[in-house]
Design an enzyme around this catalytic site. Structure first.
Site, short mmCIF file in Angstrom:
data_model
loop_
_atom_site.label_atom_id
_atom_site.label_comp_id
_atom_site.label_asym_id
_atom_site.label_seq_id
_atom_site.Cartn_x
_atom_site.Cartn_y
_atom_site.Cartn_z
N HIS A 2 12.41 -2.53 2.40
CA HIS A 2 11.94 -1.39 2.66
C HIS A 2 12.89 -0.12 1.96
O HIS A 2 14.07 -0.41 2.18
CB HIS A 2 11.73 -0.97 3.99
N PRO A 23 0.65 -1.34 0.20
CA PRO A 23 -0.04 0.06 0.00
C PRO A 23 0.85 1.25 0.01
O PRO A 23 1.75 1.45 0.85
CB PRO A 23 -0.80 -0.11 1.26
N ASN A 24 0.29 2.27 -0.79
CA ASN A 24 0.80 3.54 -0.79
C ASN A 24 2.16 3.66 -1.78
O ASN A 24 2.66 4.89 -1.87
CB ASN A 24 0.85 4.21 0.67
N ARG A 68 13.20 4.79 12.66
CA ARG A 68 11.69 5.50 12.55
C ARG A 68 11.04 5.15 13.90
O ARG A 68 11.24 4.69 14.73
CB ARG A 68 11.15 5.06 11.19
N GLU A 108 12.43 -9.49 2.31
CA GLU A 108 11.69 -8.28 2.97
C GLU A 108 12.52 -6.99 2.44
O GLU A 108 13.81 -6.75 3.01
CB GLU A 108 11.64 -8.31 4.34
N ARG A 141 4.96 11.41 -2.51
CA ARG A 141 4.99 10.88 -1.04
C ARG A 141 6.05 11.03 -0.27
O ARG A 141 7.05 10.15 -0.38
CB ARG A 141 4.32 9.34 -1.18
N TYR A 200 11.14 8.79 1.19
CA TYR A 200 10.74 7.67 0.23
C TYR A 200 11.57 7.94 -1.34
O TYR A 200 11.44 7.04 -1.92
CB TYR A 200 9.31 7.37 -0.34
N ALA A 209 3.08 -0.80 4.90
CA ALA A 209 2.66 -0.73 6.38
C ALA A 209 2.03 -1.94 6.55
O ALA A 209 1.97 -2.38 7.92
CB ALA A 209 1.45 0.31 6.62
N ASN A 250 8.12 -5.60 -0.72
CA ASN A 250 7.95 -4.30 0.16
C ASN A 250 6.40 -4.28 0.43
O ASN A 250 5.72 -3.72 -0.44
CB ASN A 250 8.43 -3.13 -0.67
C1 DHK Z 1 6.95 1.82 3.00
C2 DHK Z 1 5.70 1.95 3.72
O1 DHK Z 1 4.56 2.36 2.97
C3 DHK Z 1 5.70 2.30 5.34
O2 DHK Z 1 4.48 1.74 5.87
C4 DHK Z 1 6.95 1.32 5.84
C5 DHK Z 1 8.18 1.14 3.87
C6 DHK Z 1 8.32 1.36 5.37
C7 DHK Z 1 9.54 1.54 3.15
O3 DHK Z 1 10.42 2.17 3.79
O4 DHK Z 1 9.62 1.16 2.09
O5 DHK Z 1 6.95 1.48 7.17
#
Ligand code: DHK
Length: 149
Positions: free
Chosen positions: A100, A10-11, A107, A98, A18, A23, A77, A74
């Site tokens: 990120h 998500p996101n 964080r 995994e 964002r 990011y 959340a 990835n």
């Molecule tokens: C991406 C997200 O959307 C967060 O919810 C994670 C992760 C971290 C990233 O760093 O790619 O906590």
């Protein structure tokens, strides 16, 4: 030829706009293009997907069995909340890395918990979009039992 799935949660479709200070400024399409170039260099097949929906991510993990040799995940959340994703990974018995962009351990404390980590081959975080390319090297190294060149 090995096939790898890079699965984004998500996101991550909002990358580029964002919180770029967290990011980065690349879009997910930019990252996918870099991964596809690297896959061609490595001689592997690449599937690249994103969903904001937990059940869709579970389905894509299930469908990887027999299709892909490994998954780079990835989970966004859902990393911190989803027992369903953890169980899906355990069920398909495929190697999962995994991933990120940010260093989740530096964080907020709720991001220090990962339901994915105990069932993952390993974790790469904190290297921004380079982590996607590093994860591909790590996965191929695992699958071939050879160090990255
Ligand atoms: C991406 C997200 O959307 C967060 O919810 C994670 C992760 C971290 C990233 O760093 O790619 O906590």
């Amino acid at each position: 030829m090995h096939s790898i799935l890079i699965l984004n949660g998500p996101n991550l479709n909002l990358l580029g706009t964002r919180q770029p200070e967290v990011y980065g400024s690349e879009t997910l399409a930019d990252i996918e293009a870099r991964c596809r170039d690297k896959a061609a260099d490595l001689g592997i097949e690449l599937a690249f997907a994103q969903s904001n929906h937990e059940g869709t991510l579970v389905d894509l993990i299930h469908e990887s069995r027999g299709t892909h040799a490994g998954i780079i995940l990835n989970a966004g959340a859902y990393t911190h909340t989803s027992v369903a994703l953890r169980d899906a990974i355990s069920s398909v018995e495929l190697p999962v890395i995994e991933l990120h962009l940010s260093n989740i351990h530096a964080r907020e404390s709720f991001r220090h918990v990962s339901h994915i980590a105990p069932v993952a081959l390993g974790q790469i975080c904190g290297f921004g979009s380079a982590g996607y390319l590093l994860s591909m090297d790590a996965m191929l190294s695992h699958l071939t039992q050879k160090p990255p060149s």
